[in-house]
Write a protein that holds these residues in place. Structure first.
Motif, PDB file in Angstrom:
ATOM      1  N   MET A 157     -35.779  -7.128  -5.655  1.00 22.41           N
ATOM      2  CA  MET A 157     -35.359  -7.922  -4.517  1.00 22.41           C
ATOM      3  C   MET A 157     -36.600  -8.501  -3.822  1.00 22.41           C
ATOM      4  O   MET A 157     -37.595  -7.805  -3.648  1.00 22.41           O
ATOM      5  N   ILE A 158     -36.552  -9.744  -3.448  1.00 24.42           N
ATOM      6  CA  ILE A 158     -37.650 -10.393  -2.722  1.00 24.42           C
ATOM      7  C   ILE A 158     -37.171 -10.677  -1.303  1.00 24.42           C
ATOM      8  O   ILE A 158     -36.190 -11.396  -1.103  1.00 24.42           O
ATOM      9  N   TYR A 159     -37.850 -10.071  -0.329  1.00 24.07           N
ATOM     10  CA  TYR A 159     -37.527 -10.253   1.080  1.00 24.07           C
ATOM     11  C   TYR A 159     -38.628 -11.060   1.757  1.00 24.07           C
ATOM     12  O   TYR A 159     -39.814 -10.763   1.573  1.00 24.07           O
ATOM     13  N   THR A 160     -38.255 -12.024   2.573  1.00 24.13           N
ATOM     14  CA  THR A 160     -39.207 -12.677   3.458  1.00 24.13           C
ATOM     15  C   THR A 160     -38.810 -12.364   4.893  1.00 24.13           C
ATOM     16  O   THR A 160     -37.645 -12.519   5.274  1.00 24.13           O
ATOM     17  N   VAL A 161     -39.762 -11.894   5.679  1.00 24.22           N
ATOM     18  CA  VAL A 161     -39.550 -11.680   7.111  1.00 24.22           C
ATOM     19  C   VAL A 161     -40.265 -12.825   7.825  1.00 24.22           C
ATOM     20  O   VAL A 161     -41.480 -12.982   7.685  1.00 24.22           O
ATOM     21  N   GLY A 162     -39.488 -13.644   8.549  1.00 22.60           N
ATOM     22  CA  GLY A 162     -40.078 -14.845   9.111  1.00 22.60           C
ATOM     23  C   GLY A 162     -39.474 -15.271  10.429  1.00 22.60           C
ATOM     24  O   GLY A 162     -38.935 -14.464  11.189  1.00 22.60           O
ATOM     25  N   GLY A 163     -39.552 -16.580  10.668  1.00 23.87           N
ATOM     26  CA  GLY A 163     -39.163 -17.159  11.949  1.00 23.87           C
ATOM     27  C   GLY A 163     -40.233 -18.149  12.356  1.00 23.87           C
ATOM     28  O   GLY A 163     -41.266 -18.282  11.690  1.00 23.87           O
ATOM     29  N   ILE A 164     -40.011 -18.844  13.449  1.00 28.07           N
ATOM     30  CA  ILE A 164     -41.001 -19.837  13.874  1.00 28.07           C
ATOM     31  C   ILE A 164     -41.416 -19.623  15.322  1.00 28.07           C
ATOM     32  O   ILE A 164     -41.675 -20.557  16.063  1.00 28.07           O
ATOM     33  N   LYS A 165     -41.496 -18.335  15.702  1.00 28.72           N
ATOM     34  CA  LYS A 165     -41.994 -17.966  17.020  1.00 28.72           C
ATOM     35  C   LYS A 165     -42.802 -16.686  16.875  1.00 28.72           C
ATOM     36  O   LYS A 165     -42.329 -15.714  16.304  1.00 28.72           O
ATOM     37  N   GLY A 166     -44.039 -16.709  17.350  1.00 34.28           N
ATOM     38  CA  GLY A 166     -44.870 -15.520  17.287  1.00 34.28           C
ATOM     39  C   GLY A 166     -44.394 -14.457  18.263  1.00 34.28           C
ATOM     40  O   GLY A 166     -43.696 -14.748  19.232  1.00 34.28           O
ATOM     41  N   GLY A 167     -44.774 -13.211  17.977  1.00 28.89           N
ATOM     42  CA  GLY A 167     -44.473 -12.128  18.901  1.00 28.89           C
ATOM     43  C   GLY A 167     -43.100 -11.503  18.765  1.00 28.89           C
ATOM     44  O   GLY A 167     -42.709 -10.691  19.602  1.00 28.89           O
ATOM     45  N   SER A 168     -42.374 -11.843  17.712  1.00 27.29           N
ATOM     46  CA  SER A 168     -41.022 -11.287  17.544  1.00 27.29           C
ATOM     47  C   SER A 168     -41.036  -9.958  16.783  1.00 27.29           C
ATOM     48  O   SER A 168     -39.985  -9.343  16.606  1.00 27.29           O
ATOM     49  N   GLY A 169     -42.212  -9.529  16.333  1.00 26.39           N
ATOM     50  CA  GLY A 169     -42.308  -8.242  15.652  1.00 26.39           C
ATOM     51  C   GLY A 169     -42.084  -8.308  14.157  1.00 26.39           C
ATOM     52  O   GLY A 169     -41.625  -7.342  13.548  1.00 26.39           O
ATOM     53  N   LYS A 170     -42.446  -9.438  13.542  1.00 22.94           N
ATOM     54  CA  LYS A 170     -42.210  -9.611  12.104  1.00 22.94           C
ATOM     55  C   LYS A 170     -42.969  -8.581  11.267  1.00 22.94           C
ATOM     56  O   LYS A 170     -42.416  -8.008  10.328  1.00 22.94           O
ATOM     57  N   THR A 171     -44.238  -8.366  11.588  1.00 24.55           N
ATOM     58  CA  THR A 171     -45.038  -7.425  10.794  1.00 24.55           C
ATOM     59  C   THR A 171     -44.522  -6.001  10.965  1.00 24.55           C
ATOM     60  O   THR A 171     -44.505  -5.216  10.006  1.00 24.55           O
ATOM     61  N   THR A 172     -44.079  -5.658  12.158  1.00 23.99           N
ATOM     62  CA  THR A 172     -43.494  -4.327  12.376  1.00 23.99           C
ATOM     63  C   THR A 172     -42.266  -4.140  11.487  1.00 23.99           C
ATOM     64  O   THR A 172     -42.091  -3.081  10.870  1.00 23.99           O
ATOM     65  N   ILE A 173     -41.424  -5.163  11.405  1.00 28.63           N
ATOM     66  CA  ILE A 173     -40.241  -5.081  10.540  1.00 28.63           C
ATOM     67  C   ILE A 173     -40.655  -5.027   9.072  1.00 28.63           C
ATOM     68  O   ILE A 173     -40.145  -4.210   8.295  1.00 28.63           O
ATOM     69  N   SER A 174     -41.594  -5.874   8.672  1.00 26.00           N
ATOM     70  CA  SER A 174     -42.038  -5.919   7.276  1.00 26.00           C
ATOM     71  C   SER A 174     -42.570  -4.571   6.813  1.00 26.00           C
ATOM     72  O   SER A 174     -42.198  -4.067   5.743  1.00 26.00           O
ATOM     73  N   THR A 175     -43.458  -3.989   7.617  1.00 26.36           N
ATOM     74  CA  THR A 175     -44.106  -2.741   7.205  1.00 26.36           C
ATOM     75  C   THR A 175     -43.145  -1.557   7.243  1.00 26.36           C
ATOM     76  O   THR A 175     -43.223  -0.670   6.393  1.00 26.36           O
ATOM     77  N   ASN A 176     -42.235  -1.550   8.187  1.00 29.20           N
ATOM     78  CA  ASN A 176     -41.227  -0.485   8.212  1.00 29.20           C
ATOM     79  C   ASN A 176     -40.256  -0.627   7.045  1.00 29.20           C
ATOM     80  O   ASN A 176     -39.795   0.379   6.491  1.00 29.20           O
ATOM     81  N   LEU A 177     -39.967  -1.861   6.659  1.00 23.69           N
ATOM     82  CA  LEU A 177     -39.134  -2.099   5.477  1.00 23.69           C
ATOM     83  C   LEU A 177     -39.836  -1.578   4.221  1.00 23.69           C
ATOM     84  O   LEU A 177     -39.210  -0.945   3.367  1.00 23.69           O
ATOM     85  N   VAL A 178     -41.142  -1.833   4.131  1.00 26.32           N
ATOM     86  CA  VAL A 178     -41.918  -1.350   2.988  1.00 26.32           C
ATOM     87  C   VAL A 178     -41.805   0.169   2.864  1.00 26.32           C
ATOM     88  O   VAL A 178     -41.489   0.700   1.792  1.00 26.32           O
ATOM     89  N   VAL A 179     -42.058   0.891   3.948  1.00 26.36           N
ATOM     90  CA  VAL A 179     -42.036   2.352   3.897  1.00 26.36           C
ATOM     91  C   VAL A 179     -40.626   2.869   3.640  1.00 26.36           C
ATOM     92  O   VAL A 179     -40.432   3.847   2.905  1.00 26.36           O
ATOM     93  N   TYR A 180     -39.634   2.225   4.236  1.00 25.31           N
ATOM     94  CA  TYR A 180     -38.241   2.619   3.989  1.00 25.31           C
ATOM     95  C   TYR A 180     -37.931   2.541   2.498  1.00 25.31           C
ATOM     96  O   TYR A 180     -37.344   3.466   1.923  1.00 25.31           O
ATOM     97  N   LEU A 181     -38.337   1.460   1.849  1.00 25.65           N
ATOM     98  CA  LEU A 181     -38.071   1.291   0.423  1.00 25.65           C
ATOM     99  C   LEU A 181     -38.918   2.250  -0.425  1.00 25.65           C
ATOM    100  O   LEU A 181     -38.459   2.733  -1.462  1.00 25.65           O
ATOM    101  N   LEU A 182     -40.136   2.514   0.022  1.00 21.16           N
ATOM    102  CA  LEU A 182     -40.968   3.504  -0.670  1.00 21.16           C
ATOM    103  C   LEU A 182     -40.267   4.855  -0.725  1.00 21.16           C
ATOM    104  O   LEU A 182     -40.307   5.559  -1.734  1.00 21.16           O
ATOM    105  N   LYS A 183     -39.623   5.211   0.390  1.00 16.41           N
ATOM    106  CA  LYS A 183     -38.932   6.497   0.460  1.00 16.41           C
ATOM    107  C   LYS A 183     -37.672   6.523  -0.408  1.00 16.41           C
ATOM    108  O   LYS A 183     -37.103   7.590  -0.644  1.00 16.41           O
ATOM    109  N   GLN A 184     -37.246   5.340  -0.869  1.00 16.94           N
ATOM    110  CA  GLN A 184     -36.130   5.267  -1.817  1.00 16.94           C
ATOM    111  C   GLN A 184     -36.637   5.335  -3.256  1.00 16.94           C
ATOM    112  O   GLN A 184     -35.863   5.206  -4.212  1.00 16.94           O
TER     113      GLN A 184
END
Length: 221
Positions: free
Chosen positions: A1-28
């Protein structure tokens, strides 16, 4: 699966979501690569913090790719990894459009009490322009950094429910210090000690909602 976490406004927490998604999937038990497609290199900073905290044990592969060649590069990477997570910047860039063109899922966090929600129309316009190139793309919006008090969350939810090109999922992430603390240490809230049970529950509910929405879209097809 290829996920993109995006949007067109800074400060919405994209990297926080991306990295937590990474670890969540690692634990799977998934083999993950995180692609930093943001010129601010926030995902790369996270990797550096994580290497320090875990004494060199990153747990996933991290690369930086930007520009129009991103989709071709990700297509090759997707053959070698179970999942690809692409962390993009907070602007409508060539990198983000290139990522969206190759992704299965496009995740857009919106922070209430900010100008984020007013970019919804621009996000929908970009999705409409990209859909012909990727008609099976699943686009999902959700609330991130939600305040526990006030009516802001529900007001933003109402606006997102009215969107036509992006589906709103009800699971939200609260504005919790544990998310900031964990990212600053290169960790997910799933790994942070002591454990913030509420943050962990929110993250798990969000991921379950994402999986359900993706499955529902697949069944309709």
């Amino acid at each position: 699966m290829i996920y993109t976490v995006g949007g067109i406004k800074g400060g919405s927490g994209k990297t926080t979501i991306s990295t937590n998604l990474v670890v969540y999937l690692l634990k799977q038990g998934r083999d993950i690569i995180l692609v930093d497609a943001d010129d601010q290199e926030s995902a790369s900073d996270f990797a550096a913090f994580r290497l320090h905290t875990l004494e060199g044990n990153l747990g996933y592969t991290a690369v930086k790719i930007t520009g129009s060649e991103l989709n071709a590069s990700v297509a090759k990477l997707a053959e070698k990894y179970d999942d690809v997570i692409i962390d993009t910047g907070g602007r409508d860039t060539v990198s983000q459009r290139s990522a969206v063109s190759i992704s299965h899922v496009y995740l857009v966090p919106f922070a209430p009490r900010s100008l984020d929600v007013w970019t919804l129309g621009k996000v929908e316009k970009m999705i409409a322009e990209m859909k012909p190139f990727n008609p099976k793309l699943v686009c999902l919006a959700f609330i991130n950094k939600a305040d526990p008090r006030g009516s802001y969350k529900e007001e933003v939810a109402e606006l997102l429910r009215e969107a036509t090109n992006i589906e709103f999922i009800e699971a939200s992430i609260g504005n919790r210090i544990s998310f900031a603390n964990s990212v600053g240490a290169g960790l997910s809230v799933l790994e942070l000690k002591p454990t913030d049970d509420k943050a962990v529950k929110e993250l798990e509910q969000l991921m379950n909602a994402i999986n359900k929405a993706v499955d529902n879209k697949s069944e309709r097809r």
